[in-house]
Enzyme design. Structure first.
Site, short mmCIF file in Angstrom:
data_model
loop_
_atom_site.label_atom_id
_atom_site.label_comp_id
_atom_site.label_asym_id
_atom_site.label_seq_id
_atom_site.Cartn_x
_atom_site.Cartn_y
_atom_site.Cartn_z
N LYS A 177 0.87 -1.19 0.00
CA LYS A 177 0.00 0.00 0.00
C LYS A 177 0.89 1.22 0.00
O LYS A 177 1.68 1.43 0.92
CB LYS A 177 -0.89 -0.02 1.24
CG LYS A 177 -1.72 1.25 1.39
CD LYS A 177 -2.76 1.11 2.47
CE LYS A 177 -3.45 2.44 2.73
NZ LYS A 177 -4.48 2.34 3.76
N LYS A 230 -2.25 -1.54 -3.87
CA LYS A 230 -3.11 -0.36 -3.80
C LYS A 230 -2.29 0.90 -3.86
O LYS A 230 -1.30 0.95 -3.13
CB LYS A 230 -3.88 -0.44 -2.48
CG LYS A 230 -4.66 0.80 -2.12
CD LYS A 230 -5.27 0.65 -0.76
CE LYS A 230 -5.89 1.98 -0.40
NZ LYS A 230 -6.18 2.09 0.99
#
Ligand code: PBG
Length: 310
Positions: A177, A230
Site C-alpha cells: 500500500k 493499492k
C-alpha cells in the site's frame, strides 16, 4: 475468440461506507456514486449488488465517537459490527470483507496509537488491531483486511484470530500500500484525513518496487492469504510482479482518486466514463489481478449484463 482477459461481475469487490442513523444515504461529493449508508440502507444496496453478481463487499465504518486510540473500532456494538450482523441476516451469501485500521476511529485521524511526539507507535497499535479483528470476526466478518501498514500486523492478527477460534478466517493483506495522493476522496467519504502530518511514516514510497515485493513477502511469511496492491493503475507493474512471484490470489484496489478522475473528466465531457471504466478494469486484470476493488463495481456489472464483453 482470442481475447486474453475477461471481466465478470464475480471479479469485483464493492467498497461500502456505513454510518449511524436510519434511512441515511448521503452522497460523497468527491466520489460520485458512493454514499454513506445507515445499516438499513447498506443491507438494501448490498443485496442489490449481490443480485448483480458481485460476490463481496469491503466495509468501512464511520463511528458515532472517536478517541485517541480508536476504541470504538473494537466495540461489540460498533458500527461495523452491527452492520455485519445485519448483512449476515439480510444477505447471508455475500462475502463480508472488513477494512481493519484506526484512521476512521481516532480523533487525530492516524492509523494507530500516537507517541508524545506525534509519531505512530507501531507495536502498541498491533494489540489494538488484533482486538479489532477478533471483534469483527465475532460479529460475522468473513475476511479480515488490515490496511494500516504497521509492521508485524498480519502475524499479530493471525495469532489472535487463531487463539479466539477463527483459524479459518482468511486475511486479505493490504500488502503493498503506497502513500498515495489518490486516496483524497476516500478521506472525505470515511472522515479519516489525518489532522496533522501525513502517512509517509507507515505507507510506502511510490518510487519503490523492490521494497513493495519485500513488504508482500513479509506479509506472506506472517500468514496473509490474499495479497492486495493499492492503488491499482499507477502501480500495474507491482500487480504484475506480485502475480509472477506469489501463488496467492492478488487483489488490486482502484482507489477513490482513480475512480473520481474518471467521473470528473466524464462530467466535463472529456472522456467516456463507461469505456474508461471498463478499459481500466480490464487493464488491472491483464496486469495480473484476480479481483478488483472498485467504486465502479455496480456500473461495470450492469454493463457486463448488457453484453459489454460481446
Ligand atoms: C484506511 C484506508 C484508506 C483507504 C482504504 N483504507 C485511506 C488511507 O490510507 O488514507 C483508501 C481507499 C481509497 O482511496 O479508495 N487506512
Amino acid at each position: 475468440m482470442v481475447r486474453e482477459t475477461s471481466l465478470s461481475p464475480s471479479d469485483f469487490i464493492l467498497p461500502l461506507f456505513v454510518c449511524p442513523g436510519e434511512e441515511v444515504a448521503s452522497p460523497v461529493s468527491s466520489l460520485p456514486g458512493a454514499f454513506q449508508h445507515s445499516i438499513d440502507q447498506l443491507v438494501i444496496v448490498a443485496k442489490e449488488a449481490f443480485d448483480d453478481g458481485i460476490p463481496a463487499v469491503l466495509l468501512f465504518g464511520l463511528p458515532e465517537s472517536k478517541d485517541a486510540v480508536g476504541s470504538s473500532a473494537w466495540a461489540d456494538d460498533g458500527i461495523v459490527q452491527r452492520a455485519l450482523r445485519a448483512l449476515s441476516e439480510g444477505v447471508p451469501d455475500l462475502v463480508r470483507i472488513v477494512d481493519v485500521c484506526f484512521c476512521e476511529y481516532t480523533d487525530h485521524g492516524h492509523c494507530g496509537v500516537l507517541r508524545e511526539d506525534g509519531s505512530v507507535d507501531n507495536d502498541q497499535t498491533l494489540d489494538n488491531l488484533a482486538h479489532q479483528s477478533v471483534s469483527l470476526a465475532r460479529a460475522g466478518a468473513d475476511v479480515i483486511a488490515p490496511s494500516d501498514m504497521m509492521d508485524g500486523r498480519v502475524g499479530a492478527i493471525r495469532q489472535a484470530l487463531d487463539q479466539e477460534g477463527f483459524a479459518e478466517t482468511p486475511i486479505l493483506s493490504y500488502a503493498a500500500k503506497f502513500s498515495s495522493a489518490f486516496y483524497g476522496p476516500f478521506r472525505d467519504a470515511a472522515g479519516s484525513a489525518p489532522s496533522f502530518g501525513d502517512r509517509r511514516g507507515y505507507q510506502m514510497d511510490p518510487a519503490n518496487g523492490r521494497e513493495a515485493l519485500h513488504e508482500v513477502e513479509l506479509d506472506v511469511e506472517e500468514g496473509a492469504d490474499l495479497l492486495m496492491v493499492k492503488p491499482a493503475m499507477p502501480y500495474l507493474d507491482i500487480v504484475r510482479r506480485v502475480r509472477d512471484r506469489f501463488p496467492h490470489p492478488v487483489v488490486a484496489y482502484q482507489v477513490s482518486g482513480e475512480y473520481a478522475m474518471l467521473r470528473a473528466a466524464a462530467a466535463n465531457g472529456w472522456v467516456d466514463y463507461e469505456r474508461c471504466l471498463m478499459e481500466s478494469l480490464v487493464s488491472i486484470r491483464r496486469a495480473g489481478a484476480d479481483m478488483v476493488i472498485t467504486y465502479g463495481a455496480r456500473d461495470a456489472a450492469r454493463l457486463l449484463s448488457q453484453g459489454w464483453n460481446e
